[in-house]
Design an enzyme around this catalytic site. Sequence first.
Site, mmCIF file in Angstrom:
data_model
loop_
_atom_site.group_PDB
_atom_site.id
_atom_site.type_symbol
_atom_site.label_atom_id
_atom_site.label_comp_id
_atom_site.label_asym_id
_atom_site.label_seq_id
_atom_site.Cartn_x
_atom_site.Cartn_y
_atom_site.Cartn_z
ATOM 1 N N ASP A 1 -13.880 40.715 5.605
ATOM 2 C CA ASP A 1 -14.703 39.865 4.742
ATOM 3 C C ASP A 1 -13.921 38.601 4.388
ATOM 4 O O ASP A 1 -12.742 38.665 4.015
ATOM 5 C CB ASP A 1 -15.084 40.621 3.460
ATOM 6 N N ILE A 2 -14.564 37.435 4.514
ATOM 7 C CA ILE A 2 -13.905 36.170 4.196
ATOM 8 C C ILE A 2 -13.797 36.031 2.676
ATOM 9 O O ILE A 2 -14.793 36.150 1.961
ATOM 10 C CB ILE A 2 -14.692 34.982 4.775
ATOM 11 N N GLU B 1 -20.750 36.884 5.758
ATOM 12 C CA GLU B 1 -19.353 36.620 6.075
ATOM 13 C C GLU B 1 -18.594 37.895 6.444
ATOM 14 O O GLU B 1 -17.369 37.914 6.451
ATOM 15 C CB GLU B 1 -18.658 35.944 4.888
#
Length: 325
Positions: free
Chosen positions: A203-204, A246
């Site tokens: 996950d960003i 994301e």
Amino acid sequence: MDERLKYAPCGYVSITHKGMVTDVNQTFLDLMGYQPEDLVDQHLESIMSTANKLIFHSYFYPQINLNGHVEELFISLKDKEKQSIPFILNGRRFENDGVEVIDCVLVQMRKRIDYEQELRSAKKQIEEAYWEKDQALAKLEQIHKEIEQKQAELMEINAVLVELSVTDKLTGLKNRRFFQEKLEEQMNLYGEQGLLFSLVIIDIDHFKQVNDTWGHQMGDDVLESLAKILTFHVREEDMVARLGGEEFVLILPNTTEPESKKIAERLRAAVAESSWEIGSIKVSMGIATSSPGDSETSILKNADKALYASKENGRNQVTHIMEIK
């Protein structure tokens, strides 16, 4: 043949890849007025009209070869009295003791199906070509050429459609649908052969701020760049996909807990050390490795729980579920 299958409320015919009948249930025999010896070791096309043979060749075989199954094929078969009986046919290919067979379920149609005008026209042309012997050869050769051309085009289109259906449009990675299929395959391999695998969710960090500050186009550029970084650094046997938003996911075959941590740390560092137009992008990761009693749902849930721990502990981290259990 099992008694229940023998008298099932639908016809059942098993054929070889070349179309030779190897087994048939009593329901189909009674419906069509045949004895077993009339059909077994005979070609299924022996009870088809010329038009239906061409339908079988232009649709049934290409679909079986491409997808391994056929659904809702409308076809007519000739009974003992040479009467045409319409059926809906579903077929599936599989191997039995190393021999490829195709099982077909045939449900009799109670109402006449209105075929598309093009198909009716083609059927009429084919029948007229056989009835009018003086013109049959030239016309039939032309029809065969057209069918072969359309079949080749259909195979190409189907291959493209299959690829598009499992590809994320933005990043070019595999999508969630493809990931679910591969996860199921890995769980089956683990259950049947005990082959370990690890699942990594990526996950960003603070991605919402990227969109809010730089705009959604920049956010899309970040997603595309991250996809390229992941693809470049994973091993050949690994599978990387975009779950959505994301979030990305990795399936690491034949990978233990310590090995998965090393791989994930290498990827995390590669992202953090890359040059980004907006300055810096970092990711958090959660990992779960297959263990007894796991299901597709539980291993995904464990990886997500580990990801949450990485976020809670400051982000830009890799956490394996075994570290928090």
